[in-house]
Design a protein around this motif. Structure first.
Motif, PDB file in Angstrom:
ATOM      1  N   ASN A  22     -15.915  22.819   9.558  1.00 32.98           N
ATOM      2  CA  ASN A  22     -16.194  21.384   9.483  1.00 32.98           C
ATOM      3  C   ASN A  22     -17.653  21.087   9.179  1.00 32.98           C
ATOM      4  O   ASN A  22     -17.976  20.121   8.478  1.00 32.98           O
ATOM      5  N   THR A  27     -14.124  19.081   5.356  1.00 36.26           N
ATOM      6  CA  THR A  27     -13.348  18.420   6.397  1.00 36.26           C
ATOM      7  C   THR A  27     -12.457  17.374   5.746  1.00 36.26           C
ATOM      8  O   THR A  27     -12.412  17.250   4.512  1.00 36.26           O
ATOM      9  N   THR A  28     -11.731  16.636   6.543  1.00 32.22           N
ATOM     10  CA  THR A  28     -10.964  15.498   6.063  1.00 32.22           C
ATOM     11  C   THR A  28     -11.533  14.225   6.676  1.00 32.22           C
ATOM     12  O   THR A  28     -12.083  14.261   7.772  1.00 32.22           O
ATOM     13  N   VAL A  46      -6.802   9.040   3.218  1.00 32.38           N
ATOM     14  CA  VAL A  46      -7.210  10.319   3.787  1.00 32.38           C
ATOM     15  C   VAL A  46      -7.738  11.173   2.643  1.00 32.38           C
ATOM     16  O   VAL A  46      -7.020  11.429   1.671  1.00 32.38           O
ATOM     17  N   LEU A  48     -10.126  14.628   1.190  1.00 33.34           N
ATOM     18  CA  LEU A  48     -10.739  15.934   1.418  1.00 33.34           C
ATOM     19  C   LEU A  48     -12.205  15.851   1.012  1.00 33.34           C
ATOM     20  O   LEU A  48     -12.529  15.317  -0.050  1.00 33.34           O
ATOM     21  N   ALA A 139     -16.454  13.654  -1.518  1.00 38.32           N
ATOM     22  CA  ALA A 139     -15.001  13.491  -1.482  1.00 38.32           C
ATOM     23  C   ALA A 139     -14.442  13.793  -2.866  1.00 38.32           C
ATOM     24  O   ALA A 139     -14.924  13.256  -3.865  1.00 38.32           O
ATOM     25  N   THR A 142      -7.657  13.002  -2.872  1.00 36.17           N
ATOM     26  CA  THR A 142      -6.940  12.052  -2.024  1.00 36.17           C
ATOM     27  C   THR A 142      -5.657  12.696  -1.515  1.00 36.17           C
ATOM     28  O   THR A 142      -4.832  13.154  -2.315  1.00 36.17           O
ATOM     29  N   LEU A 143      -5.502  12.732  -0.196  1.00 36.40           N
ATOM     30  CA  LEU A 143      -4.282  13.263   0.409  1.00 36.40           C
ATOM     31  C   LEU A 143      -3.258  12.172   0.668  1.00 36.40           C
ATOM     32  O   LEU A 143      -2.064  12.348   0.407  1.00 36.40           O
ATOM     33  N   GLN A 204     -12.690  13.515  10.567  1.00 37.46           N
ATOM     34  CA  GLN A 204     -11.545  14.138  11.164  1.00 37.46           C
ATOM     35  C   GLN A 204     -11.665  15.646  11.047  1.00 37.46           C
ATOM     36  O   GLN A 204     -12.263  16.158  10.104  1.00 37.46           O
ATOM     37  N   VAL A 206     -10.455  19.460  10.146  1.00 42.50           N
ATOM     38  CA  VAL A 206      -9.757  19.938   8.974  1.00 42.50           C
ATOM     39  C   VAL A 206      -8.254  19.938   9.201  1.00 42.50           C
ATOM     40  O   VAL A 206      -7.468  19.725   8.300  1.00 42.50           O
ATOM     41  N   GLY A 208      -6.556  17.776  10.564  1.00 40.10           N
ATOM     42  CA  GLY A 208      -6.014  16.428  10.464  1.00 40.10           C
ATOM     43  C   GLY A 208      -5.682  15.809  11.802  1.00 40.10           C
ATOM     44  O   GLY A 208      -5.102  14.733  11.857  1.00 40.10           O
TER      45      GLY A 208
END
Length: 210
Positions: A22, A27-28, A46, A48, A139, A142-143, A204, A206, A208
């Motif tokens: 992290n 991280t996320t 959310v 990455l 970033a 996109t998740l 957050q 990694v 999640g």
């Protein structure tokens, strides 16, 4: 004692691995707020985030970055990187009311960040260039939501080298970019609470986990 150590050591190693990942790799994050519309949804994405580019100096204009707010260091925000040290940036001072522009040269050790939604964002146009040390990561994916799964799109005006030097062209490019993205239909009870000028993000793990 031996059994206790055999059960604790894997947990310690896992926590250390998680911390290092992290802190230094990635991280996320969860983003929300209006300043990165239409790239990001007002009610939450959310993403990455990787931290290697900030440490190796590989960031480039057009990247979506997370950074500590220069006005409230405890707050982490999401913005578009528009210029590096030594770059000359021309921006629209008050896009809601006029096309008046101003040109600045980014000082050494600083960067220029802006929200994609120039009509509702608090960014370098308000607080000036940001120290490079406040950047925490880039970033790149996109998740969630699933309809936006994939790489983050670049700023269209940056692709054509315009960088807001012409307000009319900028607005045309911005309209084209909006048409390229699906409409964000996120219906939640948080809409009334999201009247902040920043796209605030909550870091957050990694994994999640909340």
């Amino acid at each position: 004692m031996g059994e206790w150590s055999r059960s604790v050591i894997p947990i310690v190693r896992g926590l250390c691995f998680r911390y290092v990942t992290n802190k230094y790799l990635g991280t996320t994050v969860i983003t929300y707020g209006p300043s990165m519309l239409p790239t990001l949804c007002i009610t939450g994405n959310v993403l990455l985030v990787e931290r290697i580019s900030t440490r190796t100096g590989k960031l480039r204009p057009g990247d979506v970055v997370i950074l500590r707010s220069p006005e409230a260091p405890r707050k982490v925000v999401c913005k578009r990187l528009m210029g590096m040290e030594g770059d000359q940036v021309t921006y629209v001072v008050d896009p809601k009311n006029s096309d008046r522009c101003k040109t600045v040269v980014i000082p050494k050790g600083h960067v220029w960040v802006e929200g994609d939604n120039i009509y509702n964002t608090n960014d370098s146009r308000n607080f000036g260039a940001v120290p490079y040390g406040l950047l925490e990561g880039r970033a790149f994916w996109t998740l969630l939501p699933r309809k936006d799964f994939g790489t983050l799109p670049p700023k269209l005006c940056l692709l054509y080298g315009l960088v807001e030097d012409n307000p009319v062209i900028y607005r045309i490019a911005d309209s084209v970019q909006r048409s390229m993205r699906p409409k964000k239909r996120c219906h939640t009870t948080r809409d009334r609470r999201l009247k902040t000028s920043f796209s605030v993000i909550k870091l957050q793990p990694v994994s999640g986990d909340q």
